[in-house]
Write a protein that holds these residues in place. Structure first.
Motif, PDB file in Angstrom:
ATOM      1  N   LEU A  52       0.850  -1.181   0.000  1.00 27.89           N
ATOM      2  CA  LEU A  52       0.000   0.000   0.000  1.00 27.89           C
ATOM      3  C   LEU A  52       0.888   1.233   0.000  1.00 27.89           C
ATOM      4  O   LEU A  52       1.720   1.397   0.894  1.00 27.89           O
ATOM      5  N   VAL A  79       1.171   5.145   0.550  1.00 28.59           N
ATOM      6  CA  VAL A  79       0.473   6.219   1.268  1.00 28.59           C
ATOM      7  C   VAL A  79       1.228   7.524   1.014  1.00 28.59           C
ATOM      8  O   VAL A  79       2.423   7.606   1.285  1.00 28.59           O
ATOM      9  N   ILE A 106      -4.234  11.799   6.205  1.00 25.54           N
ATOM     10  CA  ILE A 106      -3.787  10.553   5.580  1.00 25.54           C
ATOM     11  C   ILE A 106      -2.701   9.890   6.417  1.00 25.54           C
ATOM     12  O   ILE A 106      -2.725   8.670   6.638  1.00 25.54           O
ATOM     13  N   ASN A 107      -1.758  10.685   6.907  1.00 27.28           N
ATOM     14  CA  ASN A 107      -0.689  10.121   7.733  1.00 27.28           C
ATOM     15  C   ASN A 107      -1.242   9.451   8.987  1.00 27.28           C
ATOM     16  O   ASN A 107      -0.828   8.342   9.358  1.00 27.28           O
ATOM     17  N   ALA A 124      -3.320   6.082   8.156  1.00 22.64           N
ATOM     18  CA  ALA A 124      -2.488   4.951   7.745  1.00 22.64           C
ATOM     19  C   ALA A 124      -1.657   4.410   8.898  1.00 22.64           C
ATOM     20  O   ALA A 124      -1.590   3.197   9.122  1.00 22.64           O
ATOM     21  N   SER A 125      -1.020   5.317   9.647  1.00 22.45           N
ATOM     22  CA  SER A 125      -0.204   4.851  10.765  1.00 22.45           C
ATOM     23  C   SER A 125      -1.067   4.207  11.847  1.00 22.45           C
ATOM     24  O   SER A 125      -0.643   3.249  12.504  1.00 22.45           O
ATOM     25  N   VAL A 141       3.597  -1.441   3.718  1.00 19.31           N
ATOM     26  CA  VAL A 141       3.250  -0.039   3.503  1.00 19.31           C
ATOM     27  C   VAL A 141       4.503   0.736   3.106  1.00 19.31           C
ATOM     28  O   VAL A 141       5.551   0.613   3.734  1.00 19.31           O
ATOM     29  N   HIS A 196       5.147   4.520   3.015  1.00 17.63           N
ATOM     30  CA  HIS A 196       4.487   5.738   3.489  1.00 17.63           C
ATOM     31  C   HIS A 196       5.397   6.935   3.272  1.00 17.63           C
ATOM     32  O   HIS A 196       6.444   7.079   3.898  1.00 17.63           O
ATOM     33  N   TYR A 207       6.739  -1.688   7.273  1.00 14.44           N
ATOM     34  CA  TYR A 207       6.125  -0.356   7.190  1.00 14.44           C
ATOM     35  C   TYR A 207       7.258   0.638   6.985  1.00 14.44           C
ATOM     36  O   TYR A 207       7.930   1.073   7.915  1.00 14.44           O
ATOM     37  N   ILE A 231      -3.238   5.354  -1.231  1.00 15.15           N
ATOM     38  CA  ILE A 231      -4.107   6.320  -0.551  1.00 15.15           C
ATOM     39  C   ILE A 231      -3.454   7.673  -0.765  1.00 15.15           C
ATOM     40  O   ILE A 231      -2.284   7.864  -0.429  1.00 15.15           O
ATOM     41  N   ILE A 254      -9.837   2.065   6.847  1.00 21.43           N
ATOM     42  CA  ILE A 254      -8.801   1.290   6.153  1.00 21.43           C
ATOM     43  C   ILE A 254      -8.964  -0.197   6.456  1.00 21.43           C
ATOM     44  O   ILE A 254      -8.882  -1.047   5.554  1.00 21.43           O
TER      45      ILE A 254
END
Length: 365
Positions: free
Chosen positions: A194, A196, A206-207, A210-211, A224, A226, A241, A261, A317
């Motif tokens: 994913l 991000v 968004i941060n 996702a986290s 992820v 990110h 991640y 995302i 999510i």
């Protein structure tokens, strides 16, 4: 008969959303006609002096004239500022002996187009957003050569061609480069990824979402990538991640990912459609709905989801996105539908139109 090289002035500044398609068009023009003389107009405000020289084009500065979207007291100061900016732009057009002016909106487009009109130079307009800005709404009244990102853009004489993108994006083969891209970011080549991102500046909503869903994503076997933005930080406790403040060459991030995302700026939507990367678009809530409109065609085609900024949570999510991320068949279907909405050749299409227009004006040496 020996014909001199075309001289093209590109006017699109202030934000990356104006500058990037302008520079991508310039690159395409130079590929088609290496001898073309291209000059960019910009201002000291915004990113012009950073992004344009980095792409290798001469930059000439004119006074900025922001055009307010609504009637405010700022309108009272526009006539004098605009006259000064038009004079400066006109001097530059004369100095470079321009054949055509290509406007991409932003602070420099209106003065450049008005200066071109005074000199009876042909004007070409490109609008990247579904909802045109003030500069392009005005400029579109001066020329029949108007090109847009989508048929949904309402501009007189508008012809939809898409948004000029970099060849690194339009030529990306995601399946062929996926493994190398994942290894580049320290990701496992076999598990879904994913992406991000909140854009170059990041996005707090968004941060946080996702986290906050990191544990659920990890438990489902989803990796992820990110990209937080340089002013944001996210703590990650697992190697699956990966957190980065910025990625300069986004084609590698797109190649590594199965889903994204992200916000739904015009360039982001165009790039994801071009590479066939499905997404959950989270429009900025304070832009008059512009970003929601940008995402509309991809969402309608089934290549993306749309979620309100206020509704994007870790729970969303986990309950809505995870079933898609862990379903390869659905991911493949969404990828194909996203790709079907893309316009990978917009840079070349626009460049050919401009060269044709310039050729009509050029005298023999």
């Amino acid at each position: 008969m020996d014909i001199r090289a075309p001289r093209v002035v590109v006017a699109g500044g202030h934000s990356a959303g104006h500058i990037e398609p302008a520079m991508n068009f310039a690159d395409a023009l130079r590929r088609l006609e290496p001898a073309a003389e291209i000059t960019a107009l910009g201002t000291v405000r915004g990113l012009d002096t950073v992004l344009i020289p980095a792409r290798g084009y001469p930059l000439e500065l004119i006074p900025p004239v922001p055009l307010p979207r609504k009637a405010t007291r700022a309108l009272l100061h526009i006539p004098s500022r605009l006259r000064e900016s038009i004079r400066t732009a006109g001097t530059i057009l004369d100095q470079v002996r321009a054949d055509v002016v290509v406007g991409f909106g932003g602070y420099v487009a209106a003065p450049a187009c008005l200066a071109a009109r005074q000199r009876r130079l042909p004007i070409v307009i490109h609008e990247a957003n579904i909802r045109p800005g003030a500069a392009n709404r005005m400029a579109a009244l001066l020329t029949p050569h108007v090109y847009t990102a989508s048929p949904d853009v309402r501009l007189k004489h508008g012809t939809a061609i898409g948004i000029p993108l970099r060849p690194a994006i339009t030529g990306l083969d995601r399946p062929a480069t996926r493994e190398a891209a994942r290894r580049r970011f320290g990701l496992n080549p076999d598990d879904p990824v994913l992406l991000v991102t909140g854009g170059s500046q990041g996005a707090t909503t968004i941060n946080a979402a996702a986290s906050g869903a990191a544990a659920a994503l990890r438990a489902a076997g989803v990796q992820v990538l990110h990209i937080t933005g340089p002013r944001h930080t996210v703590e990650a406790e697992d190697p699956s991640y990966v957190v980065l403040p910025f990625v300069d060459e986004m084609q590698h991030a797109y190649a590594a990912a199965d889903f994204a995302i992200c916000r739904s700026g015009a360039m982001t939507c165009a790039e994801l459609a071009a590479v066939g990367l499905p997404a959950a678009f989270v429009p900025l809530p304070d832009r008059g709905g512009e970003q929601r409109l940008n995402a509309g065609p991809i969402v309608a085609a089934g290549g993306a989801l749309l979620v309100n900024d206020a509704d994007l949570t870790p729970t969303w999510i986990e309950t809505t996105l995870l079933p898609i991320l862990t379903d390869p068949v659905r991911l493949a279907a969404m990828s194909a539908r996203a790709s079907a909405t893309g316009a990978p050749n917009a840079d070349t299409v626009l460049a050919r139109h401009v060269l044709t227009i310039a050729e009509r004006r050029r005298p023999a040496r």
